[in-house]
Design an enzyme around this catalytic site. Structure first.
Site, PDB file in Angstrom:
ATOM      1  N   PRO A   1       0.800  -1.224   0.000  1.00  0.00           N
ATOM      2  CA  PRO A   1       0.000   0.000   0.000  1.00  0.00           C
ATOM      3  C   PRO A   1       0.834   1.276   0.000  1.00  0.00           C
ATOM      4  O   PRO A   1       1.672   1.483   0.876  1.00  0.00           O
ATOM      5  CB  PRO A   1      -0.841  -0.109   1.273  1.00  0.00           C
ATOM      6  N   GLU A   2       0.623   2.122  -0.993  1.00  0.00           N
ATOM      7  CA  GLU A   2       1.194   3.463  -1.016  1.00  0.00           C
ATOM      8  C   GLU A   2       0.018   4.427  -0.879  1.00  0.00           C
ATOM      9  O   GLU A   2      -1.097   4.005  -0.572  1.00  0.00           O
ATOM     10  CB  GLU A   2       1.989   3.669  -2.314  1.00  0.00           C
TER      11      GLU A   2
ATOM     12  N   LYS B   1       1.084   7.786   4.104  1.00  0.00           N
ATOM     13  CA  LYS B   1       0.600   6.403   4.045  1.00  0.00           C
ATOM     14  C   LYS B   1      -0.012   5.966   5.367  1.00  0.00           C
ATOM     15  O   LYS B   1      -0.236   4.774   5.590  1.00  0.00           O
ATOM     16  CB  LYS B   1       1.755   5.456   3.688  1.00  0.00           C
TER      17      LYS B   1
END
Length: 290
Positions: free
Chosen positions: A2-3, A69
């Site tokens: 996940p970014e 993030k």
DNA sequence: AGCAGCGTCCGGCCGC
DNA sequence: TGCGGCCGGACGCTG
């Protein structure tokens, strides 16, 4: 992995399902409790598991937002405000379910580490296959200074100037541009996937040092990063490796990636190359990127 | 003082 | 098929 776009997807899906609900009980996996007993900082950081369980009880979630993030849960109890911060690391995922069995995918169901049971009986479940994620219960951002050091959001009007200003400083001017893009103090939320894509879109070699990129090109590069991040948000993020949004759904941005994970350049057909920059694998085309 | 490099958190997956 | 080694966000520590 996940970014920013993937975390944005999680927050958009999670917020309406979590806001205004109150935590009644917290449970933590035996795996995490054991690691913590061995003195490790596994997932639940900066606090004992006992204190975490005790301190989270009775908290009402008043808002869910994204910063870089990180997922920020605003919490409130008896008029006191707190900040619960969650970073998904490589493989973290949140699920809103009524039972653990509602988590369809085996690998996520198997690696549940934190369960927030709500007063209404529902569950907010954190699963993390590789346990690289982190969560912190804070009184405010200032209690964990790295949060204050993060670059502005890329969509913030000051972000471009922040990026250009830092690029011109002695500390950064001789660094490879890819390391700069992935440095969260210079640009927020951009990891390997989107740094790779932006550099390919701009035809810039990932190892090119900042001082060898003109001001105009740096500005164009920044705009390309913002454009690609937005494009990915609209596509629901990239479902590479173990990313799922809150509904267990996959995004479609991975189908639009032109360089990340490719063996052949989509523009010229040559084999892609890779090298290590700042300890991370960087894929590029030696013909299209200079 | 400042910074480069390494250690820390891990399971999955690759290649031998 | 078994198993060692590599991978990776991001901080903190070391030299």
């Amino acid at each position: 992995m996940p970014e920013l776009p993937e975390v944005e997807g999680v927050v958009r899906a999670l917020a309406p399902k979590a806001i205004a609900r109150t935590i009644s009980e917290v449970s933590i996996s035996d795996t995490v409790i054991l690691s913590k007993q061995l003195g490790k900082e596994t997932i639940v950081k900066g606090i004992t598991t006992e204190d975490f369980i005790e301190d989270m009880r009775g908290m009402t979630i008043t808002n869910v937002t994204r910063r870089s993030k990180y997922i920020y849960f605003d919490l409130e109890r008896n008029g006191d405000k707190f900040l619960f911060v969650s970073h998904l690391g490589m493989t973290g995922a949140w699920f809103v379910v009524n039972s653990i069995n509602d988590i369809v995918e085996n690998k996520f169901r198997k690696h549940v580490h934190v369960i927030l049971k709500m007063m209404d009986g529902g569950l907010l479940v954190y699963s993390d296959i590789r346990r690289f994620g982190e969560m912190r219960l804070l009184s405010s951002e200032a209690e964990y200074p790295p949060l204050l050091r993060m670059a502005p959001e890329p969509f913030n009007k000051h972000a471009l100037n922040h990026f250009l200003t830092l690029c011109a400083t002695p500390k950064y001017i001789n660094k490879p541009i890819k390391a700069i893009i992935m440095d969260g103090q210079i640009i927020s939320g951009c990891g390997n996937i989107y740094a790779t894509e932006a550099l390919f879109a701009m035809g810039i070699h990932p190892a090119r040092t900042v001082k060898r990129i003109s001001l105009k090109r740096k500005e164009e590069l920044f705009n390309a990063i913002v454009r690609i991040l937005n494009e990915s948000i609209e596509a629901g993020g990239s479902s590479i490796s173990d990313y799922r949004n809150i509904n267990g759904e996959a995004g479609s941005m991975q189908d639009k990636l032109k360089m990340y994970g490719r063996k052949v350049c989509v523009e010229c057909g040559r084999d892609t190359r890779s090298l290590q920059i700042g300890g991370r694998t960087s894929v590029y085309c030696s013909s299209c990127q200079r």
